[in-house]
Design a protein around this motif. Structure first.
Motif, mmCIF file in Angstrom:
data_model
loop_
_atom_site.group_PDB
_atom_site.id
_atom_site.type_symbol
_atom_site.label_atom_id
_atom_site.label_comp_id
_atom_site.label_asym_id
_atom_site.label_seq_id
_atom_site.Cartn_x
_atom_site.Cartn_y
_atom_site.Cartn_z
ATOM 1 N N ASP A 110 0.846 -1.186 0.000
ATOM 2 C CA ASP A 110 0.000 0.000 0.000
ATOM 3 C C ASP A 110 0.878 1.230 0.000
ATOM 4 O O ASP A 110 1.687 1.419 0.900
ATOM 5 C CB ASP A 110 -0.898 -0.013 1.244
ATOM 6 C CG ASP A 110 -2.042 0.960 1.145
ATOM 7 O OD1 ASP A 110 -1.825 2.082 0.667
ATOM 8 O OD2 ASP A 110 -3.135 0.594 1.553
ATOM 9 N N LYS A 111 0.715 2.064 -1.007
ATOM 10 C CA LYS A 111 1.544 3.273 -1.089
ATOM 11 C C LYS A 111 0.982 4.413 -0.237
ATOM 12 O O LYS A 111 1.625 5.439 -0.072
ATOM 13 C CB LYS A 111 1.678 3.713 -2.538
ATOM 14 C CG LYS A 111 0.366 4.083 -3.182
ATOM 15 C CD LYS A 111 0.542 4.440 -4.647
ATOM 16 C CE LYS A 111 -0.799 4.811 -5.209
ATOM 17 N NZ LYS A 111 -1.233 4.126 -6.324
ATOM 18 N N ASN A 112 -0.208 4.241 0.339
ATOM 19 C CA ASN A 112 -0.849 5.308 1.106
ATOM 20 C C ASN A 112 -0.504 5.281 2.585
ATOM 21 O O ASN A 112 -0.650 6.285 3.269
ATOM 22 C CB ASN A 112 -2.365 5.233 0.937
ATOM 23 C CG ASN A 112 -2.762 5.370 -0.516
ATOM 24 O OD1 ASN A 112 -2.375 6.320 -1.176
ATOM 25 N ND2 ASN A 112 -3.494 4.391 -1.019
ATOM 26 N N ALA A 113 -0.091 4.139 3.096
ATOM 27 C CA ALA A 113 0.278 4.016 4.507
ATOM 28 C C ALA A 113 1.695 3.461 4.591
ATOM 29 O O ALA A 113 2.012 2.459 3.954
ATOM 30 C CB ALA A 113 -0.697 3.096 5.242
ATOM 31 N N HIS A 114 2.541 4.110 5.359
ATOM 32 C CA HIS A 114 3.901 3.620 5.572
ATOM 33 C C HIS A 114 3.819 2.396 6.479
ATOM 34 O O HIS A 114 3.257 2.461 7.572
ATOM 35 C CB HIS A 114 4.763 4.713 6.205
ATOM 36 C CG HIS A 114 6.157 4.293 6.437
ATOM 37 N ND1 HIS A 114 7.060 4.134 5.415
ATOM 38 C CD2 HIS A 114 6.806 3.970 7.579
ATOM 39 C CE1 HIS A 114 8.219 3.728 5.922
ATOM 40 N NE2 HIS A 114 8.084 3.626 7.233
ATOM 41 N N HIS A 115 4.369 1.268 6.027
ATOM 42 C CA HIS A 115 4.294 0.029 6.793
ATOM 43 C C HIS A 115 5.645 -0.293 7.415
ATOM 44 O O HIS A 115 6.674 -0.282 6.751
ATOM 45 C CB HIS A 115 3.852 -1.129 5.892
ATOM 46 C CG HIS A 115 3.845 -2.446 6.593
ATOM 47 N ND1 HIS A 115 4.489 -3.549 6.121
ATOM 48 C CD2 HIS A 115 3.287 -2.834 7.770
ATOM 49 C CE1 HIS A 115 4.319 -4.567 6.952
ATOM 50 N NE2 HIS A 115 3.605 -4.151 7.957
ATOM 51 N N ILE A 116 5.620 -0.567 8.726
ATOM 52 C CA ILE A 116 6.798 -1.036 9.454
ATOM 53 C C ILE A 116 6.436 -2.423 9.975
ATOM 54 O O ILE A 116 5.506 -2.577 10.771
ATOM 55 C CB ILE A 116 7.151 -0.094 10.621
ATOM 56 C CG1 ILE A 116 7.436 1.311 10.090
ATOM 57 C CG2 ILE A 116 8.342 -0.649 11.405
ATOM 58 C CD1 ILE A 116 7.532 2.370 11.167
ATOM 59 N N ASN A 117 7.144 -3.430 9.504
ATOM 60 C CA ASN A 117 6.798 -4.812 9.812
ATOM 61 C C ASN A 117 6.993 -5.154 11.287
ATOM 62 O O ASN A 117 6.181 -5.846 11.877
ATOM 63 C CB ASN A 117 7.601 -5.770 8.934
ATOM 64 C CG ASN A 117 7.038 -7.170 8.947
ATOM 65 O OD1 ASN A 117 5.837 -7.360 8.792
ATOM 66 N ND2 ASN A 117 7.892 -8.145 9.126
ATOM 67 N N SER A 118 8.053 -4.643 11.871
ATOM 68 C CA SER A 118 8.351 -4.966 13.263
ATOM 69 C C SER A 118 9.090 -3.788 13.895
ATOM 70 O O SER A 118 9.872 -3.116 13.230
ATOM 71 C CB SER A 118 9.211 -6.227 13.326
ATOM 72 O OG SER A 118 9.488 -6.573 14.661
ATOM 73 N N MET A 119 8.823 -3.573 15.177
ATOM 74 C CA MET A 119 9.437 -2.448 15.872
ATOM 75 C C MET A 119 9.498 -2.776 17.366
ATOM 76 O O MET A 119 8.501 -3.217 17.940
ATOM 77 C CB MET A 119 8.581 -1.201 15.635
ATOM 78 C CG MET A 119 9.076 0.047 16.319
ATOM 79 S SD MET A 119 7.989 1.470 15.996
ATOM 80 C CE MET A 119 8.604 1.987 14.421
ATOM 81 N N PRO A 120 10.649 -2.539 18.007
ATOM 82 C CA PRO A 120 10.721 -2.746 19.462
ATOM 83 C C PRO A 120 9.734 -1.832 20.195
ATOM 84 O O PRO A 120 9.447 -0.729 19.733
ATOM 85 C CB PRO A 120 12.168 -2.367 19.810
ATOM 86 C CG PRO A 120 12.916 -2.428 18.519
ATOM 87 C CD PRO A 120 11.925 -2.121 17.439
ATOM 88 N N ARG A 121 9.236 -2.274 21.337
ATOM 89 C CA ARG A 121 8.232 -1.507 22.097
ATOM 90 C C ARG A 121 8.705 -0.093 22.424
ATOM 91 O O ARG A 121 7.932 0.846 22.380
ATOM 92 C CB ARG A 121 7.854 -2.216 23.403
ATOM 93 C CG ARG A 121 7.070 -3.485 23.305
ATOM 94 C CD ARG A 121 5.890 -3.462 22.407
ATOM 95 N NE ARG A 121 4.772 -2.647 22.835
ATOM 96 C CZ ARG A 121 3.629 -2.588 22.157
ATOM 97 N NH1 ARG A 121 3.450 -3.297 21.080
ATOM 98 N NH2 ARG A 121 2.652 -1.812 22.575
ATOM 99 N N GLU A 122 9.985 0.053 22.775
ATOM 100 C CA GLU A 122 10.463 1.393 23.106
ATOM 101 C C GLU A 122 10.431 2.317 21.885
ATOM 102 O O GLU A 122 10.225 3.515 22.014
ATOM 103 C CB GLU A 122 11.845 1.376 23.761
ATOM 104 C CG GLU A 122 12.919 0.643 22.999
ATOM 105 C CD GLU A 122 12.988 -0.859 23.258
ATOM 106 O OE1 GLU A 122 13.859 -1.501 22.657
ATOM 107 O OE2 GLU A 122 12.186 -1.394 24.040
ATOM 108 N N ASP A 123 10.590 1.746 20.693
ATOM 109 C CA ASP A 123 10.485 2.556 19.476
ATOM 110 C C ASP A 123 9.035 2.889 19.151
ATOM 111 O O ASP A 123 8.751 3.929 18.575
ATOM 112 C CB ASP A 123 11.157 1.857 18.298
ATOM 113 C CG ASP A 123 12.677 1.817 18.439
ATOM 114 O OD1 ASP A 123 13.222 2.563 19.284
ATOM 115 O OD2 ASP A 123 13.319 1.036 17.711
ATOM 116 N N VAL A 124 8.108 2.001 19.524
ATOM 117 C CA VAL A 124 6.680 2.305 19.357
ATOM 118 C C VAL A 124 6.334 3.535 20.196
ATOM 119 O O VAL A 124 5.622 4.430 19.739
ATOM 120 C CB VAL A 124 5.788 1.098 19.743
ATOM 121 C CG1 VAL A 124 4.314 1.488 19.795
ATOM 122 C CG2 VAL A 124 5.990 -0.055 18.756
#
Length: 159
Positions: free
Chosen positions: A36-50
């Protein structure tokens, strides 16, 4: 949006909102395939980065149909984010509508209502500030882990 990309969390609706509201940036964090080009997708992220992502965001949108106790809603509120949630499942237990965010009824018109509320928060800084402050205050008051633990302990011991 933060969560596993499964039907009940409705990442598809989130992506439709991103498509229809091009003047805003949408970020979707969760495991799964998204083309999807309309939403930036991040597959995985550490909780502190969330937490850092939320601190740099303006609104938290979560259209999930069923969340018995979505910690991600509490995290968003603790970051001072107004939340726009489906009025379904456990989501409605976290906020008072029009106080810490907005609850959107699951219906044929829900996409339009999500868009209306998001646009309202983006365009009305006074409303955004009021709801942001209320969300943060409620998180500080009601979502302390020791209090949540005590509530669960009391519930489990009573059964």
């Amino acid at each position: 949006f933060v969560g596993t990309l499964v039907f009940r969390k409705r990442p598809g609706l989130f992506r439709v909102l991103a498509r229809d509201l091009k003047e805003a940036s949408f970020v979707l964090v969760g495991r799964g395939e998204v083309n999807d080009k309309n939403a930036h997708h991040i597959n995985s992220m550490p909780r502190e980065d969330v937490a850092k992502l939320m601190a740099s965001s303006k609104i938290f949108v979560f259209p999930s149909l069923y969340e018995p106790c979505a910690a991600v809603i509490q995290e968003a509120m603790a970051s001072g984010l107004p939340v726009v949630l489906s009025n379904h499942g456990g989501n409605k237990e976290f906020i008072d509508d029009d106080k810490e965010g907005f609850l959107i009824n699951v219906s044929e018109d829900e996409k339009e209502e999500f868009l209306r509320r998001i646009k309202e928060l983006v365009s009305n800084e006074q409303l955004h500030q009021r709801i942001s402050k209320s969300a943060r205050e409620k998180a500080e008051k009601d979502f302390k882990w020791k209090d949540v633990y005590k509530k669960y302990e009391d519930y489990l011991c009573s059964t």
